[in-house]
Scaffold this motif. Sequence first.
Motif, PDB file in Angstrom:
ATOM      1  N   SER A 133     -14.793 -18.801  28.198  1.00 46.47           N
ATOM      2  CA  SER A 133     -13.719 -19.993  28.377  1.00 46.47           C
ATOM      3  C   SER A 133     -13.073 -19.898  29.741  1.00 46.47           C
ATOM      4  O   SER A 133     -12.313 -21.263  29.754  1.00 46.47           O
ATOM      5  CB  SER A 133     -12.463 -19.890  26.802  1.00 46.47           C
ATOM      6  N   ILE A 134     -12.739 -19.873  29.896  1.00 48.17           N
ATOM      7  CA  ILE A 134     -12.469 -18.701  31.790  1.00 48.17           C
ATOM      8  C   ILE A 134     -13.207 -19.595  32.376  1.00 48.17           C
ATOM      9  O   ILE A 134     -12.605 -20.148  33.700  1.00 48.17           O
ATOM     10  CB  ILE A 134     -12.184 -17.330  31.722  1.00 48.17           C
ATOM     11  N   ILE A 135     -14.298 -19.690  32.260  1.00 47.43           N
ATOM     12  CA  ILE A 135     -15.317 -20.986  33.138  1.00 47.43           C
ATOM     13  C   ILE A 135     -15.404 -22.141  33.106  1.00 47.43           C
ATOM     14  O   ILE A 135     -14.726 -22.320  34.157  1.00 47.43           O
ATOM     15  CB  ILE A 135     -16.490 -20.644  32.496  1.00 47.43           C
ATOM     16  N   LEU A 187     -10.258 -28.634  26.763  1.00 41.82           N
ATOM     17  CA  LEU A 187     -10.587 -29.201  25.409  1.00 41.82           C
ATOM     18  C   LEU A 187     -11.706 -29.381  24.407  1.00 41.82           C
ATOM     19  O   LEU A 187     -12.594 -28.611  23.477  1.00 41.82           O
ATOM     20  CB  LEU A 187      -9.320 -28.700  24.740  1.00 41.82           C
ATOM     21  N   ALA A 188     -12.021 -30.385  24.722  1.00 41.76           N
ATOM     22  CA  ALA A 188     -12.944 -31.483  24.205  1.00 41.76           C
ATOM     23  C   ALA A 188     -14.068 -31.471  25.193  1.00 41.76           C
ATOM     24  O   ALA A 188     -15.208 -30.855  23.653  1.00 41.76           O
ATOM     25  CB  ALA A 188     -12.256 -32.860  24.342  1.00 41.76           C
ATOM     26  N   PHE A 189     -13.813 -30.506  25.958  1.00 40.19           N
ATOM     27  CA  PHE A 189     -15.390 -30.135  26.340  1.00 40.19           C
ATOM     28  C   PHE A 189     -16.523 -28.937  25.751  1.00 40.19           C
ATOM     29  O   PHE A 189     -16.797 -28.799  25.898  1.00 40.19           O
ATOM     30  CB  PHE A 189     -15.611 -29.841  27.762  1.00 40.19           C
ATOM     31  N   MET A 190     -15.205 -27.903  25.509  1.00 41.23           N
ATOM     32  CA  MET A 190     -15.250 -27.133  25.261  1.00 41.23           C
ATOM     33  C   MET A 190     -15.710 -26.825  22.855  1.00 41.23           C
ATOM     34  O   MET A 190     -16.687 -25.886  23.067  1.00 41.23           O
ATOM     35  CB  MET A 190     -14.031 -26.194  24.554  1.00 41.23           C
ATOM     36  N   ILE A 191     -15.087 -28.131  22.639  1.00 44.10           N
ATOM     37  CA  ILE A 191     -15.421 -27.424  20.979  1.00 44.10           C
ATOM     38  C   ILE A 191     -16.476 -28.807  20.535  1.00 44.10           C
ATOM     39  O   ILE A 191     -17.161 -28.884  19.670  1.00 44.10           O
ATOM     40  CB  ILE A 191     -13.974 -28.485  20.372  1.00 44.10           C
ATOM     41  N   ILE A 192     -17.209 -29.559  21.379  1.00 44.20           N
ATOM     42  CA  ILE A 192     -18.087 -30.760  21.488  1.00 44.20           C
ATOM     43  C   ILE A 192     -19.439 -29.325  20.873  1.00 44.20           C
ATOM     44  O   ILE A 192     -20.486 -30.334  20.160  1.00 44.20           O
ATOM     45  CB  ILE A 192     -18.516 -31.266  22.409  1.00 44.20           C
ATOM     46  N   THR A 252      -7.231 -20.121  25.078  1.00 45.95           N
ATOM     47  CA  THR A 252      -5.949 -19.698  26.288  1.00 45.95           C
ATOM     48  C   THR A 252      -6.004 -19.597  27.799  1.00 45.95           C
ATOM     49  O   THR A 252      -5.409 -20.303  28.321  1.00 45.95           O
ATOM     50  CB  THR A 252      -5.738 -18.231  25.513  1.00 45.95           C
ATOM     51  N   MET A 253      -7.504 -19.124  27.876  1.00 41.19           N
ATOM     52  CA  MET A 253      -7.536 -18.807  29.789  1.00 41.19           C
ATOM     53  C   MET A 253      -7.649 -20.184  30.587  1.00 41.19           C
ATOM     54  O   MET A 253      -7.241 -20.178  30.951  1.00 41.19           O
ATOM     55  CB  MET A 253      -8.327 -18.321  29.942  1.00 41.19           C
ATOM     56  N   ALA A 254      -8.524 -21.408  29.326  1.00 41.49           N
ATOM     57  CA  ALA A 254      -9.259 -22.154  30.245  1.00 41.49           C
ATOM     58  C   ALA A 254      -7.194 -23.350  30.133  1.00 41.49           C
ATOM     59  O   ALA A 254      -7.778 -23.577  31.132  1.00 41.49           O
ATOM     60  CB  ALA A 254      -9.440 -23.124  29.176  1.00 41.49           C
ATOM     61  N   ILE A 276       0.938 -22.770  23.568  1.00 39.49           N
ATOM     62  CA  ILE A 276       1.425 -21.514  23.404  1.00 39.49           C
ATOM     63  C   ILE A 276       0.880 -20.387  23.362  1.00 39.49           C
ATOM     64  O   ILE A 276       1.400 -19.723  23.763  1.00 39.49           O
ATOM     65  CB  ILE A 276       1.636 -21.552  21.023  1.00 39.49           C
ATOM     66  N   ALA A 277      -0.249 -20.280  23.129  1.00 38.59           N
ATOM     67  CA  ALA A 277      -1.054 -19.647  24.173  1.00 38.59           C
ATOM     68  C   ALA A 277      -1.198 -19.654  25.499  1.00 38.59           C
ATOM     69  O   ALA A 277      -1.618 -18.408  25.814  1.00 38.59           O
ATOM     70  CB  ALA A 277      -2.529 -20.136  23.291  1.00 38.59           C
ATOM     71  N   SER A 278      -0.606 -20.861  26.116  1.00 37.89           N
ATOM     72  CA  SER A 278      -0.791 -20.111  28.032  1.00 37.89           C
ATOM     73  C   SER A 278       0.608 -19.561  28.183  1.00 37.89           C
ATOM     74  O   SER A 278       0.697 -18.946  29.184  1.00 37.89           O
ATOM     75  CB  SER A 278      -0.727 -21.987  27.632  1.00 37.89           C
TER      76      SER A 278
END
Length: 323
Positions: A133-135, A187-192, A252-254, A276-278
């Motif tokens: 996720s950090i990437i 986030l959309a890019f991450m969950i796709i 969180t990180m992204a 919340i996470a950030s």
Amino acid sequence: MTAVTDTMSIPAARPQRKTPKGTFDIVFRNASLISALFVLLLLAGIMLSMVIGGWPAFKAFGLSFITGSQWDTQADVYGAWPAIVGTLSTALIALLIGVPLSLGIAVYLTQLAPPWFKQPVSTTIELLAAVPSIIYGMWGLFVFVPLFAAYVQVPLSNIVEGMPIVGTILYSRSPSGLGILTAGIILAFMIIPFIASIVRDMLDQIPSVLRESAYGIGATTWEVVRHVLVPQAGVSIIGAIMLGLGRALGETMAVTFVVGNANRLSASIMDPGSTIASRIANEFNEALGLQMNALIALGCILFFVTFVVLVVARILVSRVKTF
């Protein structure tokens, strides 16, 4: 004829499970029981520790901790509403963008893609799912944010400025590229990759005879997808979407890189905000006293939101199974 009918009406005897007698059977049974109990104990321990750690904040501020919007570490006054709204907003944006794209990718790979193109795309999706996720966050901050500010936020703000409703939602007072919408897109890019990969596997497992029968009676590809594949894989699709939503809620990180980390409420999704996470990630290392309790209380709220999402998913799955 009557005897045959009576014989056919007698329900078949259900095979009885044998009581474990051997040593390996008893060990296997007890090990399975311990594993199941361990999951329940772990969940109860997490819930209990979160409630105990956040209780001083809930006790000090009461309901205003959830509804309040002030987060002042100097005065020890904390309100979680901006972070809660930011969390739900970014997750909703991610689903609105990610779910249609994911379903489109899965349907294309299983129904339309030629064999020479299917394997490279499938491999790419699996690789994207493995990217940390950090990437995504670093790529979003250094590559996506400048492009988004220059080619989307600035032109769009000039167009919608002064418009009712649309102008309020899409106008950016300081088009820096950071904001709720940016975080939702990342986030959309991450969950796709997660949703597309799961749905693709489920569509591949549907018996081919169902599709061939539909094509045989003259159904188009859209009709096969709409009336055969989606009903058959409905439960799995809902499960995949909820899995993606769970990652979007807890990321969180992204999000910390691109959301802007501003503790304020804004009607525009272009403006910076926080989740919340950030907020936990930004303040946890230096938090002491009531601030630490407030951050743990934020985690408790996020845990509750995730639990509600899981309950809703179970209800949807049970309803789909009944149809």
